[in-house]
Design a protein around this motif. Structure first.
Motif, PDB file in Angstrom:
ATOM      1  N   SER A  54      42.107  34.421  24.714  1.00 16.51           N
ATOM      2  CA  SER A  54      41.506  34.516  26.387  1.00 16.51           C
ATOM      3  C   SER A  54      41.590  33.145  27.136  1.00 16.51           C
ATOM      4  CB  SER A  54      39.944  34.953  26.554  1.00 16.51           C
ATOM      5  OG  SER A  54      39.864  36.481  25.340  1.00 16.51           O
ATOM      6  N   ARG A  55      41.222  32.585  26.883  1.00 21.01           N
ATOM      7  CA  ARG A  55      41.509  31.511  27.743  1.00 21.01           C
ATOM      8  C   ARG A  55      42.221  30.790  28.405  1.00 21.01           C
ATOM      9  NH1 ARG A  55      39.634  27.090  24.482  1.00 21.01           N
ATOM     10  NH2 ARG A  55      41.969  26.730  24.357  1.00 21.01           N
ATOM     11  N   ARG A  56      43.559  30.926  27.533  1.00 21.19           N
ATOM     12  CA  ARG A  56      45.091  30.851  27.909  1.00 21.19           C
ATOM     13  C   ARG A  56      45.369  32.187  28.541  1.00 21.19           C
ATOM     14  NH1 ARG A  56      49.115  27.910  24.755  1.00 21.19           N
ATOM     15  NH2 ARG A  56      50.086  29.855  24.106  1.00 21.19           N
ATOM     16  N   TYR A  57      45.536  33.753  28.627  1.00 19.26           N
ATOM     17  CA  TYR A  57      45.544  34.392  29.750  1.00 19.26           C
ATOM     18  C   TYR A  57      44.705  34.354  31.524  1.00 19.26           C
ATOM     19  CZ  TYR A  57      44.967  38.425  31.769  1.00 19.26           C
ATOM     20  OH  TYR A  57      45.276  39.867  32.863  1.00 19.26           O
ATOM     21  N   LEU A  58      43.686  33.375  30.997  1.00 19.59           N
ATOM     22  CA  LEU A  58      42.923  33.057  32.615  1.00 19.59           C
ATOM     23  C   LEU A  58      43.783  32.013  33.180  1.00 19.59           C
ATOM     24  CD1 LEU A  58      39.758  34.153  31.196  1.00 19.59           C
ATOM     25  CD2 LEU A  58      40.933  34.816  32.854  1.00 19.59           C
ATOM     26  N   MET A  59      44.203  30.715  32.435  1.00 21.70           N
ATOM     27  CA  MET A  59      44.199  29.824  33.125  1.00 21.70           C
ATOM     28  C   MET A  59      45.723  30.193  33.006  1.00 21.70           C
ATOM     29  SD  MET A  59      44.151  27.047  29.896  1.00 21.70           S
ATOM     30  CE  MET A  59      45.582  25.835  30.533  1.00 21.70           C
ATOM     31  N   VAL A  60      46.364  31.122  33.196  1.00 23.97           N
ATOM     32  CA  VAL A  60      47.959  31.408  33.988  1.00 23.97           C
ATOM     33  C   VAL A  60      47.971  32.815  34.335  1.00 23.97           C
ATOM     34  CG1 VAL A  60      49.967  32.810  33.292  1.00 23.97           C
ATOM     35  CG2 VAL A  60      49.266  30.902  31.099  1.00 23.97           C
ATOM     36  N   PHE A  61      47.027  33.707  33.927  1.00 22.70           N
ATOM     37  CA  PHE A  61      46.171  34.877  35.324  1.00 22.70           C
ATOM     38  C   PHE A  61      45.959  34.120  36.702  1.00 22.70           C
ATOM     39  CE2 PHE A  61      43.594  37.888  36.757  1.00 22.70           C
ATOM     40  CZ  PHE A  61      44.150  39.204  37.089  1.00 22.70           C
ATOM     41  N   TRP A  62      45.494  33.300  36.779  1.00 21.02           N
ATOM     42  CA  TRP A  62      44.655  33.196  38.049  1.00 21.02           C
ATOM     43  C   TRP A  62      45.398  32.469  38.949  1.00 21.02           C
ATOM     44  CZ3 TRP A  62      41.266  36.349  39.540  1.00 21.02           C
ATOM     45  CH2 TRP A  62      39.889  36.059  39.137  1.00 21.02           C
ATOM     46  N   PRO A  63      45.899  31.386  38.446  1.00 17.94           N
ATOM     47  CA  PRO A  63      47.153  30.694  39.587  1.00 17.94           C
ATOM     48  C   PRO A  63      48.256  31.327  39.975  1.00 17.94           C
ATOM     49  CG  PRO A  63      46.323  29.330  36.961  1.00 17.94           C
ATOM     50  CD  PRO A  63      45.990  30.264  36.917  1.00 17.94           C
ATOM     51  N   LEU A  64      48.813  32.708  39.361  1.00 18.09           N
ATOM     52  CA  LEU A  64      49.227  33.200  38.953  1.00 18.09           C
ATOM     53  C   LEU A  64      49.366  34.664  39.998  1.00 18.09           C
ATOM     54  CD1 LEU A  64      51.309  34.240  35.670  1.00 18.09           C
ATOM     55  CD2 LEU A  64      52.647  32.918  37.704  1.00 18.09           C
ATOM     56  N   MET A  65      48.150  34.852  40.010  1.00 17.41           N
ATOM     57  CA  MET A  65      47.249  36.149  41.231  1.00 17.41           C
ATOM     58  C   MET A  65      47.492  34.806  43.003  1.00 17.41           C
ATOM     59  SD  MET A  65      47.959  38.549  39.932  1.00 17.41           S
ATOM     60  CE  MET A  65      47.114  39.303  41.453  1.00 17.41           C
ATOM     61  N   ALA A  66      46.866  33.917  42.411  1.00 20.37           N
ATOM     62  CA  ALA A  66      47.001  32.981  43.949  1.00 20.37           C
ATOM     63  C   ALA A  66      48.215  32.339  44.170  1.00 20.37           C
ATOM     64  CB  ALA A  66      46.860  31.404  43.087  1.00 20.37           C
ATOM     65  N   LEU A  67      49.182  32.373  43.461  1.00 20.84           N
ATOM     66  CA  LEU A  67      50.926  32.565  43.899  1.00 20.84           C
ATOM     67  C   LEU A  67      50.795  34.026  44.614  1.00 20.84           C
ATOM     68  CD1 LEU A  67      53.327  30.837  44.220  1.00 20.84           C
ATOM     69  CD2 LEU A  67      54.302  31.344  41.421  1.00 20.84           C
ATOM     70  N   TYR A  68      50.580  34.430  44.335  1.00 20.01           N
ATOM     71  CA  TYR A  68      50.947  36.246  44.589  1.00 20.01           C
ATOM     72  C   TYR A  68      50.219  36.278  45.652  1.00 20.01           C
ATOM     73  CZ  TYR A  68      50.761  40.930  45.494  1.00 20.01           C
ATOM     74  OH  TYR A  68      50.781  42.201  45.484  1.00 20.01           O
ATOM     75  N   VAL A  69      48.691  36.060  46.209  1.00 19.32           N
ATOM     76  CA  VAL A  69      48.524  36.164  47.562  1.00 19.32           C
ATOM     77  C   VAL A  69      48.928  35.238  48.338  1.00 19.32           C
ATOM     78  CG1 VAL A  69      46.589  36.111  49.083  1.00 19.32           C
ATOM     79  CG2 VAL A  69      46.882  36.934  46.494  1.00 19.32           C
ATOM     80  N   ILE A  70      49.651  33.640  48.010  1.00 20.04           N
ATOM     81  CA  ILE A  70      49.616  32.994  48.683  1.00 20.04           C
ATOM     82  C   ILE A  70      51.615  33.497  49.352  1.00 20.04           C
ATOM     83  CG2 ILE A  70      50.970  30.777  48.887  1.00 20.04           C
ATOM     84  CD1 ILE A  70      48.220  29.920  47.242  1.00 20.04           C
ATOM     85  N   THR A  71      52.173  34.131  48.539  1.00 21.58           N
ATOM     86  CA  THR A  71      53.462  34.457  48.617  1.00 21.58           C
ATOM     87  C   THR A  71      53.168  35.243  49.700  1.00 21.58           C
ATOM     88  OG1 THR A  71      54.172  33.320  46.769  1.00 21.58           O
ATOM     89  CG2 THR A  71      55.265  34.647  47.754  1.00 21.58           C
ATOM     90  N   LEU A  72      52.396  36.323  49.210  1.00 16.78           N
ATOM     91  CA  LEU A  72      52.431  37.807  50.092  1.00 16.78           C
ATOM     92  C   LEU A  72      52.541  37.667  51.496  1.00 16.78           C
ATOM     93  CD1 LEU A  72      53.166  40.511  49.821  1.00 16.78           C
ATOM     94  CD2 LEU A  72      50.393  40.886  49.564  1.00 16.78           C
ATOM     95  N   PHE A  73      51.370  36.571  51.643  1.00 17.42           N
ATOM     96  CA  PHE A  73      50.809  35.708  53.281  1.00 17.42           C
ATOM     97  C   PHE A  73      51.802  35.370  53.856  1.00 17.42           C
ATOM     98  CE2 PHE A  73      46.753  38.235  51.356  1.00 17.42           C
ATOM     99  CZ  PHE A  73      46.636  39.037  52.370  1.00 17.42           C
TER     100      PHE A  73
END
Lengths: 71, 135
Positions: B11-30
Motif C-alpha cells: 500500500s505504501r509503495r502504491y501511494l508513493m507512486v500514485f500521489w506524485p503521478l496524479m499531481a504530475l497529471y493535474v499540472i501537465t493538464l492545466f
C-alpha cells in the motif's frame, strides 16, 4: 471453513486491525478469515498457527473431525 | 517479477507512486490547457501534450498492477475480482454503445469516456461488500 481465530484474538485482547498488523495483511482479510468467507493459504495459515502457538488443525476445522467422530 | 511484500509495504509503495503521478497529471493538464491552443499550436506540441498527459495515467495503472502482485492474498483476490468485473462491465458497455452507433440509434460517443468509466466500474466492484465463499 470454521475456525477459532476470533476466539483466540479476543482472548488476547487484540482488535482485528492489531492482528492484521501482526500478520501484515489488511483488516478485511482478518475479518474474512474469521467469518469463514475466506480460507487462507498454507503460508498464512502457518503464520496464524505460529502467532497463536497452535497447530493448523487446532485453528481450522474442515468438518472431517466431526464426520470421523460420527462414523 | 515482483514478489508479495505484504499489505502495508504494498500500500505504501502504491501511494508513493500514485500521489506524485496524479499531481504530475493535474499540472501537465492545466499547463497544457493554459499554454497550448488546440487550434493554433503546432501539431508536434499538441501531440506531445496528449502523450505527456497520458503518461502519468500509464504510471498509475502500472502501480495498480504492481500493488496487486505485492499485496496480501485476500486483498489481491478482491482486487483481481474487481478488475475482472470492471473490465467485463466496461467491455459490455463498449459493445452495447458500439452497436447502438452502428445502427444509428445514437451519435458518436467519445472513446475517452471509457477510461473513467472503467475506473468507476472497478471502484464500484471493489467496494461492493461481501466477497462470498471462496476456495
Amino acid at each position: 471453513m470454521k475456525n477459532i481465530i476470533r476466539a483466540l484474538r479476543t482472548e488476547r485482547g487484540w482488535s482485528q486491525q492489531e492482528l492484521a498488523d501482526k500478520l501484515d495483511v489488511s483488516r478485511q482479510s482478518v475479518n474474512a478469515i474469521e467469518t469463514g468467507k475466506y480460507d487462507p493459504s498454507l503460508p498464512l495459515a502457518f503464520s496464524l498457527a505460529r502467532l497463536f502457538g497452535r497447530s493448523i488443525e487446532e485453528l481450522f476445522d474442515d468438518g472431517t473431525a466431526v464426520a470421523e467422530a460420527a462414523e | 517479477m515482483t514478489q508479495p511484500k505484504g499489505f502495508r509495504t504494498a500500500s505504501r509503495r502504491y501511494l508513493m507512486v500514485f500521489w506524485p503521478l496524479m499531481a504530475l497529471y493535474v499540472i501537465t493538464l492545466f499547463a497544457g490547457v493554459y499554454f497550448v491552443d488546440e487550434d493554433t499550436s503546432p501539431l508536434y506540441l499538441r501531440a506531445g501534450l496528449a502523450v505527456a498527459v497520458a503518461l502519468p495515467l500509464f504510471g498509475v495503472l502500472w502501480a495498480m498492477l504492481r500493488q496487486v502482485r505485492e499485496t496480501d492474498e485476500y486483498t489481491r483476490l478482491r482486487q483481481l475480482q474487481a478488475l475482472a468485473e470492471g473490465g467485463a462491465i466496461t467491455t459490455s458497455a463498449i459493445f452495447l454503445i458500439g452497436f447502438l452507433e452502428i445502427f444509428n440509434v445514437i451519435s458518436d460517443v467519445p472513446l475517452f469516456l471509457f477510461g473513467p468509466f472503467f475506473f468507476f466500474a472497478f471502484g464500484l466492484a471493489y467496494c461492493r461488500r461481501g466477497l462470498g465463499k471462496t476456495v
